[in-house]
Write an enzyme that holds these catalytic residues in place. Structure first.
Site, short mmCIF file in Angstrom:
data_model
loop_
_atom_site.label_atom_id
_atom_site.label_comp_id
_atom_site.label_asym_id
_atom_site.label_seq_id
_atom_site.Cartn_x
_atom_site.Cartn_y
_atom_site.Cartn_z
N GLU A 269 45.53 35.20 38.47
CA GLU A 269 45.28 35.70 39.82
C GLU A 269 44.61 37.07 39.87
O GLU A 269 44.73 37.77 40.88
CB GLU A 269 46.61 35.78 40.58
CG GLU A 269 47.56 36.88 40.11
CD GLU A 269 48.56 36.44 39.07
OE1 GLU A 269 49.57 37.14 38.88
OE2 GLU A 269 48.33 35.39 38.44
N GLU A 303 47.11 30.73 43.05
CA GLU A 303 46.44 31.96 42.62
C GLU A 303 45.97 32.78 43.82
O GLU A 303 46.01 34.01 43.80
CB GLU A 303 45.28 31.65 41.68
CG GLU A 303 45.65 30.80 40.47
CD GLU A 303 46.83 31.34 39.68
OE1 GLU A 303 47.04 32.58 39.64
OE2 GLU A 303 47.57 30.52 39.10
#
Length: 884
Positions: A269, A303
Site C-alpha cells: 500500500e 490496498e
C-alpha cells in the site's frame, strides 16, 4: 539447534525513538550492475528521550561511499559501522545527515528493499526492507516528508515512479532522464516505493466527493494492457465506497498501481504508488477465474483502504501490525460483501479462517493478534494478524452497531491523523465515541488460541421456556497455559417448524419490540439465558453470520441439522449446518474404513443434498458451498484433537462420501449442470459466478461418478469460452481421469497458454494438487521444467506450496518423500529468499497432529535446524516448531 541464535524482540521493551527524521531527500542513480543512493536526512533529537543517546541507523548490504553532517565530511573515527548499524556518537540536536551508498539490486533475490523483477526496478520495504536501500531509522514510528529523484537510462526505463505527486521529468542529455516526486504526507520508511521500467499504463480519473480530480494509472508491460480494466473499475468502486461508508477521501493528485512479476506478497500500500504482485491485479475472462476476479477486487480495495487505515494513521511498532491489517481486512471484506453476495463472502471468510487461522492457533506458531515477541517480523504476516484481527474488529462492529462504529472510526482517524499509534488507541477511540466499556474485550488482542463455545439447550413445554446455557474455554497455547474469559458476541435465532420464533428474554421489558434475531454477550465462563413465550421446542441457530471466531459445540441431531439446512434464515448457519452434517458422515465413514467395514453414508444426509440440487430457487453459490465437503487439512486438524490424524483414512472417507453423493444423485447433478448452462457473455458478477460455481461442482461430482462425467468434462474443456470453466474441466479430468486423456488435456492446456505466466502457474498448481501418492514424482518432474523458477515466489507457491499445503495424501506419503522434497526447497530458498522459505515450511510445523507420520516430519525439521547459515526467518519457525 545452532549456537548463534538470533535474539527475540519484545513488546515490553518498546522505547520511543531518540531522534526523528522530519524530511528525507533521496536521489537514486540506477544502472544495470549497481545503484547509487544519496540521502539527506533532516534529523532532530527527540526532547522526550533523555541521556544524550547516539544516533543509530539501520542498514544492511550497503557499501558506504561518503558520510557527512551539515556538509562536513566524517572520517571513520567519527562513526562505527557494522553489517546492521551505523552509529554516530556525537551529533547536534538538529542537523542534516548526508550519505551515499552503493547497492546491487540485480543480485537481490530476497525481494526486499530495491531489487529487479525481470527488467524492472522496484521496491518492497515492509516490514524492514528500507534498511537495504540506505541507512535510516527504519521503524514505523519515525515519519518524514519524502522528496525523491530517480535517474535512469531513458530507453530502458522510460517510466520513473515514486510516492506522492510528480513534480518534474526531464532529459539529462546523455541518454538518461530524471524524475522528481514529492509526498507531502509524513510516512514511515516502510511505505517508501520506487519503480523504474519500460511500462505502459491504463488511465482514468476519479472525482472525489469534494470535487477534486484524481488521475488514476495502472502500469503494466505492454502485453498486459488488456488485463487492467477490472482492477481499474475496482479501484474507482473502492474510492467511492470509502467516501460513502467511512467518509474518507483520497488526498493526492495521482494514484498509481504497478504490476510486478516477482513479489513476496500480494500487494503493498505504499502511499500513492501501490505495487502489486501481477497475479493480484491482472485479469481477463480468457486467463482469469471467477475467484481470481474476486481476489483482484478485494486486494485492490484492501490496498486503497490502507491510505487511511495504515498510511495516514500507521503503527507505532510492528507488534501493532493488526492495527492496520486487521482493520483493513475488515474494511475490504465489507466492501466485497457489498459488491457481491454477503452470505457467500462470509462463508468464504469463515472457510479460510477455519482452514488456516484455527490451525495456526492450535499449533506451535500460535500467537495473539498483538504478539508479545518475535525474532523476524516477516514471520508475523499471518492469518492471526490479518483474518483473526479482522474478526476482532467485526466483533467491535457487532457490539457497537453500525452507527456507533462509524462514530468510533471517525474519531480514530481525526484523533490520530499523521500519527503512529497502537491497537489500544483504536479500541479507546471506539470506547470514547460509543460510551461502551471494551476493557475486557481487549483480551482478544492479547490472548492466543481459538475459544471453544459450548452450548446446551433445554425446552420446558409447560413454562414455554427455552434455557440456553453458554460456556466458554480456550485451550493452552505456547506461553499462555491459562486463559481469562473473553467477550463473545453470540448472534442467534430460534428456529421453529414454520420459521424463526420470537426472542424474548426473561429480563426484557415487556413493552419492547418482538425480535427474531438478537446478539447475546457471553463474558463469563458460563451464563444461562432464558427465553420466554417459546411455543415449541426450537432448534437454536447459533453464531449467525459467524459473530465470533470460535469453535462451536452443540449436540445437534441429524434432524436438527436438516432443519437448519432447509429453513434457517441466516445463510451462514445453513452452510455451517451442512458442514457439521458432512463432518458427521465423514467421521462415520472413517470409522468404518478403519474397522475394515463397508462404508454406508447416512441416507438423511444424501437426501438433504438431493433437496439442495432440486430447488432452483436457492442461490446457486450457496448451494455449491453447502455441497462442498470440508477439506482434508481441516479434517486432520479436527482429528488431531482426538488423538492424531490418519491421512489415508481421512482421504478414503471423504472420497467415499463424495462418491455416494455422485452416484445417488447422478441424474439430479446432470439436470442441474444442464439447467445452469448459459450462452450469455462472460461477466464476473455474483449471479454468473454463483451459477458457474455450482455447475462446475456438479461436473466434478459427475466426473467422479464415472466415464459419462469424464466425457462431459472433456467436452467442456474443449468448448469452454472462459478460464473458470476450462480450468474446472481440466481439474476434473486430472483428478478423476488419470489416464492418457487427462495427460493430453494437460499438455494441450500448456501449449495453449505457455505465453501467459499467470495461467502457467495454474497449470503447475493443478498438477501439484492431484490427490494420488505418485503426484510427488510429477512435482519432481516439473522442477526442471522451463515453466518453473525457484526465484519466482508465485511459481514456488503454485508448485511447492500447492503440493505441501493442498495435497495431504501425496505430501504425507508413507515413505516421507514429500517431507524431504519440501525440506530440500526450504534449504535452497533459505539462501535465496528467506521470507519465502519460512512460509512454505509451515506444513511441516504441524507434525504433532499426525498419528503415524509425525516423527518423520519432526526428523526432517531437526535436520533442517542443524543446517549452517539459517536465516532468522527459518530459524524462528524451526525453533518454535521443535520447542516443547
Amino acid at each position: 539447534m545452532r549456537d548463534a541464535q538470533p535474539g527475540a524482540i519484545y513488546l515490553r521493551d518498546y522505547q520511543p525513538p531518540a531522534f526523528f527524521i522530519e524530511r528525507t531527500e533521496l536521489a537514486f542513480d540506477l544502472h544495470e550492475d549497481h545503484a547509487l543512493v544519496s540521502a539527506c536526512l533532516h534529523i532532530r533529537r527527540n526532547p522526550a528521550v533523555t541521556g544524550g543517546k547516539p544516533l543509530e541507523l539501520q542498514g544492511q548490504q550497503l557499501e558506504l561511499l561518503s558520510l557527512a553532517i551539515d556538509d562536513r565530511a566524517l572520517s571513520p573515527d567519527d562513526y562505527e559501522l557494522d553489517d546492521a548499524c551505523l552509529r554516530i556518537r556525537q551529533v547536534p540536536d538538529t542537523f542534516r545527515l548526508q550519505s551515499q551508498c552503493r547497492i546491487q539490486p540485480q543480485n537481490n533475490t530476497a525481494l526486499e528493499g530495491l531489487y529487479k523483477s525481470r527488467n524492472m526496478f522496484c521496491t518492497q520495504c515492509e516490514a524492514e526492507g528500507f534498511r537495504k536501500i540506505t541507512w535510516y531509522l527504519d521503524r514505523p514510528d519515525v515519519m518524514a516528508v519524502f522528496d525523491v529523484t530517480v535517474e535512469a537510462d531513458a530507453t530502458r526505463y522510460p517510466v520513473l515512479l515514486s510516492n506522492g505527486n510528480p513534480l518534474s521529468l526531464r532529459a539529462l542529455g546523455n541518454g538518461r532522464h530524471r524524475a522528481h516526486w514529492h509526498d507531502p504526507f509524513p510516512k514511515p520508511a516502510y511505505l517508501f516505493a520506487l519503480v523504474a521500467g519500460d511500462l505502459r499504463s491504463v488511465d482514468d480519473r476519479f472525482v472525489t466527493a469534494s470535487g477534486r480530480e484524481v488521475s488514476l494509472h495502472i502500469y503494466v508491460e505492454e502485453k498486459d494492457l488488456d488485463k487492467c480494466d477490472h482492477a481499474l473499475l475496482s479501484l474507482k468502486e473502492s474510492m467511492r465506497w470509502d467516501e460513502t461508508v467511512y467518509g474518507r477521501e483520497y488526498d493526492l493528485d495521482i494514484f498509481n498501481i504497478v504490476a510486478v512479476d516477482d513479489f513476496n506478497m500480494g500487494a503493498m500500500e505504499n502511499k500513492g504508488l501501490n505495487i502489486f504482485n501481477s497475479s493480484c491485479v491482472l485479469c481477463s475472462p480468457e486467463v482469469t477465474t471467477d475467484s481470481e476476479f474476486q481476489r483482484v477486487q478485494a486486494i485492490v480495495a484492501h490496498e486503497y483502504f490502507h491510505n487511511w487505515s495504515g498510511n495516514r494513521v500507521t503503527c507505532r511498532d510492528w507488534f501493532q501490525l493488526s492495527l492496520k491489517e486487521g482493520f483493513t481486512v475488515f474494511r475490504d471484506a465489507t466492501f466485497s460483501a457489498d459488491m457481491g453476495s454477503p452470505t457467500v463472502k462470509r462463508v468464504a471468510e469463515v472457510n479460510d479462517l477455519r482452514n488456516t487461522q484455527f490451525a495456526e492457533d492450535a499449533g506451535p506458531l500460535a500467537h495473539p493478534v498483538r504478539p508479545e515477541s518475535f525474532i523476524e517480523i516477516s514471520n508475523f504476516y499471518t492469518a492471526t494478524i490479518y483474518e483473526k484481527g479482522a474478526e476482532v474488529v467485526r466483533m467491535i462492529h457487532t457490539l457497537l452497531g453500525a452507527q456507533r462504529f462509524r462514530a468510533g472510526s471517525d474519531l480514530y482517524f481525526q484523533r490520530h491523523d499523521g500519527q503512529a499509534v497502537t491497537c489500544e488507541d483504536f479500541v479507546r477511540a471506539m470506547e470514547d465515541a460509543s460510551g461502551v466499556d471494551l476493557q475486557q474485550f481487549r483480551l482478544w488482542y492479547s490472548q492466543a488460541g481459538t475459544p471453544v463455545l459450548s452450548a446446551a439447550g433445554a425446552y420446558d413445554p409447560v413454562a414455554q421456556q427455552f434455557h440456553l446455557t453458554l460456556r466458554q474455554s480456550c485451550p493452552p497455547t505456547p506461553g499462555q497455559p491459562v486463559k481469562l474469559p473473553m467477550v463473545i458476541p453470540v448472534a442467534l435465532g430460534l428456529l421453529g417448524s414454520a420459521g424463526n420464533l420470537p426472542l424474548r428474554l426473561a429480563t426484557d421489558d415487556p413493552a419492547s419490540a418482538v425480535q427474531t434475531h438478537r446478539v447475546l454477550v457471553l463474558n463469563q465462563p458460563e451464563q444461562t439465558f432464558v427465553f420466554e413465550q417459546v411455543s415449541e421446542a426450537p432448534v437454536p441457530a447459533l453464531l449467525r453470520g459467524f459473530s465470533a471466531p470460535v469453535r462451536l459445540e452443540y449436540a445437534y441431531s441429524s434432524d436438527d441439522l436438516r432443519a437448519l439446512m432447509k429453513r434457517e434464515a441466516d445463510g451462514f448457519v445453513r452452510w455451517d449446518a451442512a458442514q457439521q452434517y458432512a463432518l458427521r458422515v465423514i467421521a462415520q465413514a472413517q470409522a468404518a474404513y478403519t474397522a475394515g467395514d463397508a462404508i454406508d453414508v447416512e441416507s438423511g444426509y444424501l437426501e438433504a443434498c438431493g433437496q439442495l440440487l432440486h430447488d432452483p430457487a436457492l442461490d446457486p453459490a450457496l448451494v455449491a458451498e453447502m455441497m462442498t465437503l470440508p477439506g482434508e487439512t481441516y479434517l486432520a486438524d479436527l482429528a488431531a484433537e482426538a488423538g492424531g490424524a490418519d491421512v489415508d483414512a481421512i482421504h478414503a472417507a471423504r472420497q467415499a462420501v463424495r462418491l455416494a453423493i455422485a452416484t445417488t444423485h447422478s441424474e439430479a447433478l446432470q439436470a442441474c449442470y444442464q439447467r445452469l448452462q448459459s450462452t450469455a457473455p462472460y461477466a464476473p458478477d455474483a449471479a454468473q459466478t454463483g451459477a458457474r460455481r455450482l455447475r462446475n461442482l456438479c461436473l466434478d461430482y459427475l466426473a467422479l461418478g464415472g466415464p459419462g462425467g469424464l466425457a462431459l468434462a472433456a467436452t467442456q474443456f474443449r468448448e469452454a469460452t472462459n478460464m473458470t470453466d476450462r480450468l474446472a474441466a481440466l481439474q476434473s479430468l486430472a483428478f478423476h481421469g488419470r489416464d492418457d486423456h487427462s495427460d493430453a488435456a494437460l499438455q494441450q492446456f500448456y501449449r495453449d497458454w505457455e505465453h501467459e505466466p499467470l495461467v502457467v502457474n495454474k497449470w503447475l498448481q493443478l498438477q501439484a494438487l492431484v490427490p494420488v501418492p505418485d503426484t510427488l514424482e510429477r512435482v519432481q518432474g516439473l522442477l526442471p521444467h522451463p515453466a518453473f523458477d525457484l526465484h519466482n515466489p508465485n511459481k514456488v507457491r503454485a508448485l511447492i506450496g500447492g503440493f505441501a499445503n493442498g495435497n495431504p495424501v501425496a505430501f504425507h506419503r508413507a515413505d516421507g518423500a514429500g517431507y524431504r522434497l519440501l525440506a530440500d526447497k526450504v534449504t535452497q530458498l533459505n539462501a535465496l529468499n528467506p521470507q519465502l522459505a519460512a512460509r512454505i515450511l509451515e506444513p511441516l510445523t504441524r507434525w504433532r497432529k499426525y498419528r503415524s507420520r509425525g516423527e518423520q516430519m519432526r526428523a526432517v525439521l531437526v535436520e533442517l535446524s542443524a543446517l549452517p547459515g539459517l536465516s532468522p526467518d527459518v530459524f524462528e519457525v524451526l525453533q518454535k516448531s521443535l520447542g516443547d
